[in-house]
Design a protein around this motif. Structure first.
Motif, mmCIF file in Angstrom:
data_model
loop_
_atom_site.group_PDB
_atom_site.id
_atom_site.type_symbol
_atom_site.label_atom_id
_atom_site.label_comp_id
_atom_site.label_asym_id
_atom_site.label_seq_id
_atom_site.Cartn_x
_atom_site.Cartn_y
_atom_site.Cartn_z
ATOM 1 N N TYR A 35 44.254 45.116 35.497
ATOM 2 C CA TYR A 35 45.369 45.894 34.981
ATOM 3 C C TYR A 35 45.756 45.386 33.596
ATOM 4 O O TYR A 35 45.594 44.218 33.273
ATOM 5 C CB TYR A 35 46.612 45.740 35.869
ATOM 6 C CG TYR A 35 46.560 46.389 37.224
ATOM 7 C CD1 TYR A 35 46.162 45.665 38.348
ATOM 8 C CD2 TYR A 35 46.955 47.713 37.394
ATOM 9 C CE1 TYR A 35 46.151 46.248 39.601
ATOM 10 C CE2 TYR A 35 46.948 48.309 38.650
ATOM 11 C CZ TYR A 35 46.544 47.560 39.741
ATOM 12 O OH TYR A 35 46.540 48.153 40.993
ATOM 13 N N GLY A 42 54.998 49.463 33.648
ATOM 14 C CA GLY A 42 54.312 49.018 34.843
ATOM 15 C C GLY A 42 52.852 48.731 34.572
ATOM 16 O O GLY A 42 52.322 49.097 33.521
ATOM 17 N N PRO A 43 52.179 48.054 35.499
ATOM 18 C CA PRO A 43 50.749 47.796 35.324
ATOM 19 C C PRO A 43 49.961 49.102 35.228
ATOM 20 O O PRO A 43 50.223 50.052 35.956
ATOM 21 C CB PRO A 43 50.383 47.022 36.599
ATOM 22 C CG PRO A 43 51.670 46.433 37.082
ATOM 23 C CD PRO A 43 52.706 47.438 36.718
ATOM 24 N N LEU A 45 46.160 50.571 35.530
ATOM 25 C CA LEU A 45 44.834 50.216 36.018
ATOM 26 C C LEU A 45 43.781 50.466 34.939
ATOM 27 O O LEU A 45 43.692 51.560 34.380
ATOM 28 C CB LEU A 45 44.487 51.033 37.261
ATOM 29 C CG LEU A 45 43.113 50.759 37.860
ATOM 30 C CD1 LEU A 45 43.054 49.360 38.459
ATOM 31 C CD2 LEU A 45 42.752 51.807 38.914
ATOM 32 N N ASP A 56 36.587 52.988 39.837
ATOM 33 C CA ASP A 56 37.424 53.764 38.918
ATOM 34 C C ASP A 56 37.529 53.016 37.600
ATOM 35 O O ASP A 56 38.009 51.890 37.570
ATOM 36 C CB ASP A 56 38.817 53.989 39.523
ATOM 37 C CG ASP A 56 39.724 54.855 38.657
ATOM 38 O OD1 ASP A 56 40.867 55.124 39.089
ATOM 39 O OD2 ASP A 56 39.311 55.276 37.559
ATOM 40 N N LEU A 99 43.494 51.322 48.784
ATOM 41 C CA LEU A 99 44.639 51.248 47.879
ATOM 42 C C LEU A 99 45.934 50.904 48.613
ATOM 43 O O LEU A 99 46.885 50.450 47.988
ATOM 44 C CB LEU A 99 44.810 52.574 47.137
ATOM 45 C CG LEU A 99 43.755 52.884 46.079
ATOM 46 C CD1 LEU A 99 43.948 54.297 45.538
ATOM 47 C CD2 LEU A 99 43.798 51.875 44.946
ATOM 48 N N THR A 100 45.992 51.129 49.927
ATOM 49 C CA THR A 100 47.210 50.790 50.661
ATOM 50 C C THR A 100 47.246 49.332 51.099
ATOM 51 O O THR A 100 48.265 48.845 51.561
ATOM 52 C CB THR A 100 47.373 51.691 51.900
ATOM 53 O OG1 THR A 100 46.224 51.525 52.730
ATOM 54 C CG2 THR A 100 47.513 53.148 51.507
ATOM 55 N N GLN A 103 47.791 44.108 47.448
ATOM 56 C CA GLN A 103 47.061 43.524 46.341
ATOM 57 C C GLN A 103 47.683 42.169 46.012
ATOM 58 O O GLN A 103 48.900 42.033 45.934
ATOM 59 C CB GLN A 103 47.121 44.437 45.113
ATOM 60 C CG GLN A 103 46.398 45.756 45.326
ATOM 61 C CD GLN A 103 46.341 46.599 44.070
ATOM 62 O OE1 GLN A 103 46.390 46.087 42.951
ATOM 63 N NE2 GLN A 103 46.232 47.893 44.249
ATOM 64 N N TYR B 32 51.875 56.958 50.497
ATOM 65 C CA TYR B 32 52.145 55.556 50.816
ATOM 66 C C TYR B 32 52.817 54.939 49.610
ATOM 67 O O TYR B 32 52.424 55.211 48.466
ATOM 68 C CB TYR B 32 50.833 54.829 51.137
ATOM 69 C CG TYR B 32 50.995 53.520 51.864
ATOM 70 C CD1 TYR B 32 50.966 52.303 51.187
ATOM 71 C CD2 TYR B 32 51.168 53.511 53.244
ATOM 72 C CE1 TYR B 32 51.105 51.114 51.869
ATOM 73 C CE2 TYR B 32 51.304 52.323 53.925
ATOM 74 C CZ TYR B 32 51.270 51.122 53.236
ATOM 75 O OH TYR B 32 51.408 49.937 53.912
ATOM 76 N N VAL B 93 50.800 55.721 46.292
ATOM 77 C CA VAL B 93 49.363 55.880 46.547
ATOM 78 C C VAL B 93 49.069 57.288 47.038
ATOM 79 O O VAL B 93 49.746 57.799 47.935
ATOM 80 C CB VAL B 93 48.882 54.884 47.619
ATOM 81 C CG1 VAL B 93 47.384 55.047 47.878
ATOM 82 C CG2 VAL B 93 49.195 53.462 47.202
ATOM 83 N N GLN B 97 44.375 57.295 43.994
ATOM 84 C CA GLN B 97 45.015 56.606 42.889
ATOM 85 C C GLN B 97 46.279 55.867 43.339
ATOM 86 O O GLN B 97 46.929 56.244 44.296
ATOM 87 C CB GLN B 97 45.353 57.559 41.749
ATOM 88 C CG GLN B 97 46.341 58.662 42.120
ATOM 89 C CD GLN B 97 46.651 59.573 40.946
ATOM 90 O OE1 GLN B 97 46.206 59.332 39.827
ATOM 91 N NE2 GLN B 97 47.425 60.608 41.189
ATOM 92 N N LEU B 98 46.552 54.804 42.606
ATOM 93 C CA LEU B 98 47.768 54.024 42.805
ATOM 94 C C LEU B 98 48.500 54.024 41.469
ATOM 95 O O LEU B 98 47.953 53.567 40.465
ATOM 96 C CB LEU B 98 47.409 52.593 43.229
ATOM 97 C CG LEU B 98 48.524 51.558 43.237
ATOM 98 C CD1 LEU B 98 49.576 51.897 44.266
ATOM 99 C CD2 LEU B 98 47.948 50.170 43.511
ATOM 100 N N TRP B 100 51.969 53.075 39.261
ATOM 101 C CA TRP B 100 53.096 52.152 39.216
ATOM 102 C C TRP B 100 54.239 52.708 38.366
ATOM 103 O O TRP B 100 54.010 53.377 37.369
ATOM 104 C CB TRP B 100 52.661 50.822 38.590
ATOM 105 C CG TRP B 100 51.640 50.062 39.373
ATOM 106 C CD1 TRP B 100 50.320 50.372 39.518
ATOM 107 C CD2 TRP B 100 51.853 48.856 40.112
ATOM 108 N NE1 TRP B 100 49.694 49.437 40.307
ATOM 109 C CE2 TRP B 100 50.607 48.490 40.679
ATOM 110 C CE3 TRP B 100 52.960 48.050 40.338
ATOM 111 C CZ2 TRP B 100 50.462 47.355 41.473
ATOM 112 C CZ3 TRP B 100 52.804 46.913 41.120
ATOM 113 C CH2 TRP B 100 51.566 46.585 41.682
ATOM 114 N N GLY B 101 55.468 52.392 38.771
ATOM 115 C CA GLY B 101 56.621 52.653 37.938
ATOM 116 C C GLY B 101 56.762 51.580 36.875
ATOM 117 O O GLY B 101 56.024 50.596 36.867
#
Lengths: 114, 110
Positions: A35, A42-43, A45, A56, A99-100, A103, B32, B93, B97-98, B100-101
């Protein structure tokens, strides 16, 4: 307790130079993420690996950035040439799979491009 | 176009009181949601998560609420402690893709 290792912690370079960052994920974690985080955001990717394969890299600026995870364990992120706008925190994270899954992040590398 | 928004850059709360951090999203495909906490000079650490099939998840002092119709989630910290001072990131999620704020900086005042 297992941790994600990153080096260097800080890097100062001049624009047009090459820089490289290293990440060693938690043992057994198949998925590795790089990241970029700019202060106040925010981070973002850059690249996601599943074992040694790229899953990805749609946000990776491929004209100057490259990433590899040759043996599916540790990984290197390279920037060549560095630009002023690359100054940011570069974070590496790993997880078991999807992804859930939680991390786990390393401490990051703070890059300053002069 | 930000798909995950944390509209409050910072929040200051008295120690012992409730801290409420908010997060809004635009993509109805998100199923999620996660909250991470970040201290200076460290990477983010996972705090709590919630699936879209639930509307509440609780873990000790931390509770996350999800309102799918409003596309809104919130993190409640009760009671707030000095060690809770950090930047809190909301992340969402979908199947591929994930996102972030931008984070909210929480400051707990003694």
């Amino acid at each position: 307790e297992a941790e994600v290792a990153q080096s260097p912690r800080y890097k100062i370079t001049e624009k047009s130079q090459a820089v490289a960052f290293w990440c060693d994920p938690i043992s057994g974690h198949a998925t590795l993420y790089w990241y970029r985080q700019i202060l106040g955001q925010g981070p973002e990717l850059l690249v996601q690996f599943q074992d040694e394969s790229v899953v990805d890299d749609s946000q990776l600026p491929k004209d100057r950035f490259s990433a590899e995870r040759l043996k599916g364990v540790d990984s290197t992120l390279k920037i060549q040439p560095a630009e002023l706008g690359d100054s940011a925190m570069y974070l590496c994270a790993s997880s078991f799979g999807s992804l859930t899954d939680t991390q786990y992040f390393g401490p990051g590398t703070r890059l300053t491009v002069l | 176009d930000q798909q995950v928004k944390q509209n409050s850059p910072s929040l200051s709360v008295q120690e012992g009181r409730i801290s409420i951090l908010n997060c809004d999203y635009t993509n109805s495909m998100f199923d999620y949601f996660l909250w991470y906490k970040k201290y200076p000079a460290e990477g983010p650490t996972f705090l709590i998560s919630i699936s879209s099939i639930k509307d509440k998840n609780e873990d000790g002092r931390f509770t996350v609420f999800l309102n799918k119709s409003a596309k809104h989630l919130s993190l409640h910290i009760v009671p707030s402690q000095p060690g809770d001072s950090a930047v809190y990131f909301c992340a969402a999620v979908s199947n591929y893709q994930l996102i972030w704020g931008a984070g909210t900086k929480l400051i707990i005042k003694p």
